[in-house]
Design a protein around this motif. Structure first.
Motif, PDB file in Angstrom:
ATOM      1  N   MET A  87      -2.044  -0.184  12.830  1.00 23.37           N
ATOM      2  CA  MET A  87      -1.797  -1.533  12.309  1.00 23.37           C
ATOM      3  C   MET A  87      -0.685  -1.495  11.274  1.00 23.37           C
ATOM      4  SD  MET A  87      -5.621  -3.125  11.658  1.00 23.37           S
ATOM      5  CE  MET A  87      -6.325  -1.657  10.893  1.00 23.37           C
ATOM      6  N   PRO A  88       0.029  -2.616  11.089  1.00 22.05           N
ATOM      7  CA  PRO A  88       0.957  -2.686   9.962  1.00 22.05           C
ATOM      8  C   PRO A  88       0.214  -2.430   8.662  1.00 22.05           C
ATOM      9  CG  PRO A  88       1.276  -4.542  11.449  1.00 22.05           C
ATOM     10  CD  PRO A  88       0.029  -3.859  11.897  1.00 22.05           C
ATOM     11  N   TYR A  89       0.886  -1.804   7.712  1.00 27.34           N
ATOM     12  CA  TYR A  89       0.232  -1.426   6.458  1.00 27.34           C
ATOM     13  C   TYR A  89      -0.488  -2.593   5.788  1.00 27.34           C
ATOM     14  CZ  TYR A  89      -0.309   0.340   1.688  1.00 27.34           C
ATOM     15  OH  TYR A  89      -0.815   0.697   0.454  1.00 27.34           O
ATOM     16  N   PRO A  90       0.143  -3.758   5.594  1.00 29.03           N
ATOM     17  CA  PRO A  90      -0.580  -4.854   4.934  1.00 29.03           C
ATOM     18  C   PRO A  90      -1.845  -5.279   5.674  1.00 29.03           C
ATOM     19  CG  PRO A  90       1.776  -5.302   4.946  1.00 29.03           C
ATOM     20  CD  PRO A  90       1.552  -4.124   5.859  1.00 29.03           C
ATOM     21  N   THR A  93      -9.983 -12.088  -2.097  1.00 34.56           N
ATOM     22  CA  THR A  93      -9.489 -13.122  -1.198  1.00 34.56           C
ATOM     23  C   THR A  93      -8.061 -13.556  -1.477  1.00 34.56           C
ATOM     24  OG1 THR A  93     -10.501 -14.809  -2.631  1.00 34.56           O
ATOM     25  CG2 THR A  93     -11.811 -14.011  -0.775  1.00 34.56           C
ATOM     26  N   SER A  94      -7.559 -13.329  -2.674  1.00 36.67           N
ATOM     27  CA  SER A  94      -6.196 -13.764  -3.003  1.00 36.67           C
ATOM     28  C   SER A  94      -5.157 -12.688  -2.727  1.00 36.67           C
ATOM     29  CB  SER A  94      -6.107 -14.161  -4.482  1.00 36.67           C
ATOM     30  OG  SER A  94      -6.102 -13.005  -5.321  1.00 36.67           O
ATOM     31  N   ALA A  95      -5.570 -11.428  -2.599  1.00 39.25           N
ATOM     32  CA  ALA A  95      -4.621 -10.319  -2.530  1.00 39.25           C
ATOM     33  C   ALA A  95      -3.817 -10.355  -1.239  1.00 39.25           C
ATOM     34  CB  ALA A  95      -5.363  -8.992  -2.655  1.00 39.25           C
ATOM     35  N   ASN A  96      -2.512 -10.191  -1.351  1.00 39.48           N
ATOM     36  CA  ASN A  96      -1.623 -10.158  -0.190  1.00 39.48           C
ATOM     37  C   ASN A  96      -0.401  -9.322  -0.530  1.00 39.48           C
ATOM     38  OD1 ASN A  96       0.777 -12.076  -0.959  1.00 39.48           O
ATOM     39  ND2 ASN A  96      -1.071 -13.221  -1.536  1.00 39.48           N
ATOM     40  N   MET A  97       0.510  -9.148   0.452  1.00 41.15           N
ATOM     41  CA  MET A  97       1.664  -8.268   0.256  1.00 41.15           C
ATOM     42  C   MET A  97       2.947  -8.875   0.781  1.00 41.15           C
ATOM     43  SD  MET A  97       0.338  -4.421   0.989  1.00 41.15           S
ATOM     44  CE  MET A  97      -1.331  -3.958   0.622  1.00 41.15           C
ATOM     45  N   PRO A 137       5.789  -1.725   0.715  1.00 39.40           N
ATOM     46  CA  PRO A 137       4.545  -2.322   0.224  1.00 39.40           C
ATOM     47  C   PRO A 137       3.594  -1.345  -0.441  1.00 39.40           C
ATOM     48  CG  PRO A 137       4.548  -2.188   2.636  1.00 39.40           C
ATOM     49  CD  PRO A 137       5.939  -1.881   2.179  1.00 39.40           C
ATOM     50  N   SER A 138       3.589  -0.093  -0.001  1.00 44.29           N
ATOM     51  CA  SER A 138       2.681   0.855  -0.647  1.00 44.29           C
ATOM     52  C   SER A 138       3.159   1.230  -2.043  1.00 44.29           C
ATOM     53  CB  SER A 138       2.518   2.114   0.205  1.00 44.29           C
ATOM     54  OG  SER A 138       3.716   2.858   0.252  1.00 44.29           O
ATOM     55  N   ALA A 139       4.449   1.011  -2.326  1.00 41.94           N
ATOM     56  CA  ALA A 139       4.998   1.350  -3.635  1.00 41.94           C
ATOM     57  C   ALA A 139       4.952   0.191  -4.612  1.00 41.94           C
ATOM     58  CB  ALA A 139       6.444   1.818  -3.489  1.00 41.94           C
ATOM     59  N   GLY A 140       5.003  -1.060  -4.115  1.00 42.48           N
ATOM     60  CA  GLY A 140       5.071  -2.165  -5.066  1.00 42.48           C
ATOM     61  C   GLY A 140       4.866  -3.536  -4.476  1.00 42.48           C
ATOM     62  N   GLY A 141       4.054  -3.681  -3.430  1.00 39.12           N
ATOM     63  CA  GLY A 141       4.029  -4.939  -2.697  1.00 39.12           C
ATOM     64  C   GLY A 141       2.888  -5.898  -2.927  1.00 39.12           C
ATOM     65  N   VAL A 142       1.903  -5.574  -3.781  1.00 42.56           N
ATOM     66  CA  VAL A 142       0.698  -6.404  -3.857  1.00 42.56           C
ATOM     67  C   VAL A 142       0.859  -7.561  -4.831  1.00 42.56           C
ATOM     68  CG1 VAL A 142      -1.788  -6.421  -4.345  1.00 42.56           C
ATOM     69  CG2 VAL A 142      -0.744  -4.422  -3.258  1.00 42.56           C
ATOM     70  N   ASN A 143       0.315  -8.724  -4.441  1.00 40.12           N
ATOM     71  CA  ASN A 143       0.135  -9.879  -5.321  1.00 40.12           C
ATOM     72  C   ASN A 143      -1.358 -10.184  -5.403  1.00 40.12           C
ATOM     73  OD1 ASN A 143       3.047 -10.462  -4.935  1.00 40.12           O
ATOM     74  ND2 ASN A 143       2.412 -11.368  -2.990  1.00 40.12           N
ATOM     75  N   SER A 144      -1.814 -10.702  -6.530  1.00 38.34           N
ATOM     76  CA  SER A 144      -3.194 -11.208  -6.584  1.00 38.34           C
ATOM     77  C   SER A 144      -3.422 -11.945  -7.890  1.00 38.34           C
ATOM     78  CB  SER A 144      -4.235 -10.088  -6.440  1.00 38.34           C
ATOM     79  OG  SER A 144      -4.602  -9.539  -7.681  1.00 38.34           O
ATOM     80  N   THR A 145      -4.609 -12.530  -7.994  1.00 37.35           N
ATOM     81  CA  THR A 145      -5.081 -13.100  -9.244  1.00 37.35           C
ATOM     82  C   THR A 145      -5.623 -12.002 -10.145  1.00 37.35           C
ATOM     83  OG1 THR A 145      -7.331 -13.394  -8.410  1.00 37.35           O
ATOM     84  CG2 THR A 145      -5.775 -15.196  -8.013  1.00 37.35           C
ATOM     85  N   ALA A 191       3.767   6.621   2.509  1.00 44.56           N
ATOM     86  CA  ALA A 191       2.331   6.354   2.663  1.00 44.56           C
ATOM     87  C   ALA A 191       2.081   5.227   3.652  1.00 44.56           C
ATOM     88  CB  ALA A 191       1.720   6.006   1.305  1.00 44.56           C
ATOM     89  N   SER A 192       2.977   4.248   3.688  1.00 47.17           N
ATOM     90  CA  SER A 192       2.847   3.168   4.680  1.00 47.17           C
ATOM     91  C   SER A 192       2.938   3.724   6.096  1.00 47.17           C
ATOM     92  CB  SER A 192       3.949   2.116   4.478  1.00 47.17           C
ATOM     93  OG  SER A 192       3.793   1.428   3.261  1.00 47.17           O
ATOM     94  N   ASP A 193       3.860   4.673   6.296  1.00 45.01           N
ATOM     95  CA  ASP A 193       3.991   5.295   7.613  1.00 45.01           C
ATOM     96  C   ASP A 193       2.703   6.009   8.010  1.00 45.01           C
ATOM     97  OD1 ASP A 193       6.635   4.443   7.509  1.00 45.01           O
ATOM     98  OD2 ASP A 193       7.381   6.393   6.813  1.00 45.01           O
ATOM     99  N   VAL A 194       2.104   6.704   7.052  1.00 41.02           N
ATOM    100  CA  VAL A 194       0.869   7.446   7.329  1.00 41.02           C
ATOM    101  C   VAL A 194      -0.239   6.499   7.767  1.00 41.02           C
ATOM    102  CG1 VAL A 194      -0.926   8.907   6.332  1.00 41.02           C
ATOM    103  CG2 VAL A 194       1.470   9.280   5.685  1.00 41.02           C
ATOM    104  N   VAL A 195      -0.423   5.437   6.989  1.00 43.00           N
ATOM    105  CA  VAL A 195      -1.495   4.479   7.287  1.00 43.00           C
ATOM    106  C   VAL A 195      -1.263   3.803   8.634  1.00 43.00           C
ATOM    107  CG1 VAL A 195      -2.574   2.309   6.543  1.00 43.00           C
ATOM    108  CG2 VAL A 195      -2.063   4.107   4.864  1.00 43.00           C
ATOM    109  N   GLU A 196      -0.025   3.432   8.911  1.00 40.33           N
ATOM    110  CA  GLU A 196       0.276   2.745  10.167  1.00 40.33           C
ATOM    111  C   GLU A 196       0.038   3.657  11.367  1.00 40.33           C
ATOM    112  OE1 GLU A 196       4.169   1.064   9.764  1.00 40.33           O
ATOM    113  OE2 GLU A 196       3.508  -0.394   8.264  1.00 40.33           O
ATOM    114  N   LYS A 197       0.382   4.949  11.237  1.00 37.17           N
ATOM    115  CA  LYS A 197       0.176   5.852  12.364  1.00 37.17           C
ATOM    116  C   LYS A 197      -1.314   6.063  12.637  1.00 37.17           C
ATOM    117  CE  LYS A 197       1.380  10.213  14.498  1.00 37.17           C
ATOM    118  NZ  LYS A 197       2.354  11.307  14.580  1.00 37.17           N
TER     119      LYS A 197
END
Length: 457
Positions: free
Chosen positions: A248-251, A265-269, A303-311, A238-244
């Motif tokens: 842009m890089p997926y994150p 505002t806190s979410a990142n990868m 990152p599309s499988a398990g990369g997110v951090n947030s509050t 899915a990251s490949d799909v979004v990037e193509k």
């Protein structure tokens, strides 16, 4: 300029006497005033949609001032959730030996009405978990990928029924079936591969794009689209799909197209985005008397499988968006596509057997699980990576649900989602959390991954 200022200016222009008909300056002045009035109306509309500004408006978000007065929301006439009981039970849960820290959010009738942290960010410290403490989402991240691809499809930029090979230059499947397996097959874990293919190699440090190419060396267990087997390496196609599509890089694409517009505002990868936060929960493989373990890197590389951090606040906002409360970001059609069953998941019913009294069916959409719980459609996902667990579950019709993040490997908090659902549906309460001092069956663990130590469910 305010609306009243524009009206006064317009009044002066219109009341000015003119000789010999309407002069060109007056026409020009009127045009300028009308443009200004249009701008003010547009700006006021934009302001009304800003996250957290108006507690009564439909939409997503909650301001710090509203968080400070959140108990007022819990007294709403339409509330059926007993927030005091929930709080008491969470206090009992955090006292369990297996718990370190926990953050919980509840949305009821589209409004965030509960946000609270329990316990500590690291065992042996007094650093309290709060609503601004960062955790890892683990596989709850999969819903972000499903939503993003569905959003792009809704914009006419791709079809989820096209072959994955059209969008991912890396993925190779047995017998060249990447030319037949679709983007939707990737997002619904129905490529026909055995579960968790090459997760162990990912955890050993192998490049995920290389591993997606190596999938061609495996054997199929069924044709694409015919059976469900959970993936991480393949899912990150899915990251490949979004990037193509976005260039842009997926994150970055997610930050600009989803997290930013939602006010998350806190979410990142990234690992760096977690460990440099002002408050972040350290991972624990044990409980209160254990020491924090290392924050592992492998699943940030898919990152599309398990990369997110947030509050917990941002995870609650994310859940609001899944309820259709941010149509400018995620349209009803995009949400329907990801929240509609695509493949049956009988194994999930086995894992969730503790709840079979009320849980009658389970299936998978695109990045989301769909259940029938006591006759109601509920949507959600769980996640687990070394030292962290997560959950989200909601009823899209009632626009109500619960999210939770915690920093230990116990699965006991998983019962919270069904305790909240039971309140929503006015069902007889059950001790799904297992805090009443009676013997309770163990919660279902996240699906085994690789060596079992550091996978993403």
């Amino acid at each position: 300029m305010s609306r009243s200022g524009v009206r006064n200016l317009l009044k002066r222009k219109l009341s000015k006497p003119q000789a010999g008909g309407v002069s060109k300056p007056l026409v020009g002045g009127l045009l300028i005033v009308l443009i200004l009035l249009g701008f003010v109306l547009w700006a006021s509309t934009r302001s009304a949609r800003a996250p957290g500004v108006d507690p009564e408006r439909p939409g997503v978000g909650i301001s710090n001032q509203q968080i400070a007065r959140i108990e007022e929301r819990q007294q709403a006439a339409d509330s059926v959730i007993d927030y005091q009981r929930i709080d008491r039970r969470l206090q009992a849960l955090i006292a369990e030996e297996s718990m370190v820290g926990l953050a919980v959010g509840i949305v009821e009738n589209g409004q965030i009405r509960f946000l609270k942290g329990y316990g500590v960010t690291a065992a042996g410290t007094d650093d309290q978990v709060g609503v601004q403490t960062l955790f890892r989402w683990a596989s709850v991240s999969k819903g972000v990928a499903g939503d993003m691809v569905s959003k792009l499809a809704d914009e006419g930029k791709l079809s989820v029924y096209e072959p994955i090979a059209k969008y991912s230059p890396w993925i190779r499947l047995p017998g060249g079936i990447e030319q037949r397996a679709t983007v939707a097959d990737v997002l619904s874990h129905s490529l026909g591969l055995a579960g968790h293919a090459y997760d162990n190699k990912l955890e050993e440090g192998a490049d995920p794009r290389f591993l997606r190419g190596q999938l061609s060396t495996l054997n199929l267990i069924c044709p694409p689209g015919q059976c469900h087997a959970y993936q991480n390496v393949a899912y990150d196609g899915a990251s490949d799909v979004v990037e193509k599509i976005t260039g842009m890089p997926y994150p970055q694409a997610i930050a600009e197209r989803i997290f930013g517009p939602l006010g998350m505002t806190s979410a990142n990868m990234s690992r760096q985005g977690l460990v440099t936060a002002a408050s972040w929960a350290r991972p624990h493989a044990g409980g209160k008397h254990s020491k924090p373990v290392e924050v592992t890197e492998p699943y940030y590389r898919v990152p599309s499988a398990g990369g997110v951090n947030s509050t917990i606040k941002d995870l609650a906002i994310w859940m609001q968006a899944q309820m259709g409360l941010a149509p400018d970001v995620l349209s009803p059609r995009a949400l329907e596509a990801v929240q509609s069953p695509r493949v049956s998941t009988p194994g999930e019913l086995g894992r969730m057997r503790k709840f079979r009294e009320r849980l009658s069916s389970a299936s998978y959409g695109m990045g989301w699980r769909i259940y029938n719980y006591a006759g109601h459609k509920v949507v959600g996902h769980r996640g687990g990576v070394r030292g962290y667990r997560s959950l989200v579950m909601f009823d899209p019709a009632l626009k109500s649900g619960v999210v939770a993040l915690w920093n230990s490997s116990t699965n006991q908090p998983g019962g919270l989602e069904f305790e909240v659902m039971d309140m929503l549906y006015r069902l007889e309460p059950r001790d799904w959390l297992g805090v009443d001092g009676r013997a309770t069956p163990e919660q279902p663990a996240p699906e085994a991954v690789g060596n079992g130590a550091m996978g993403a469910d």
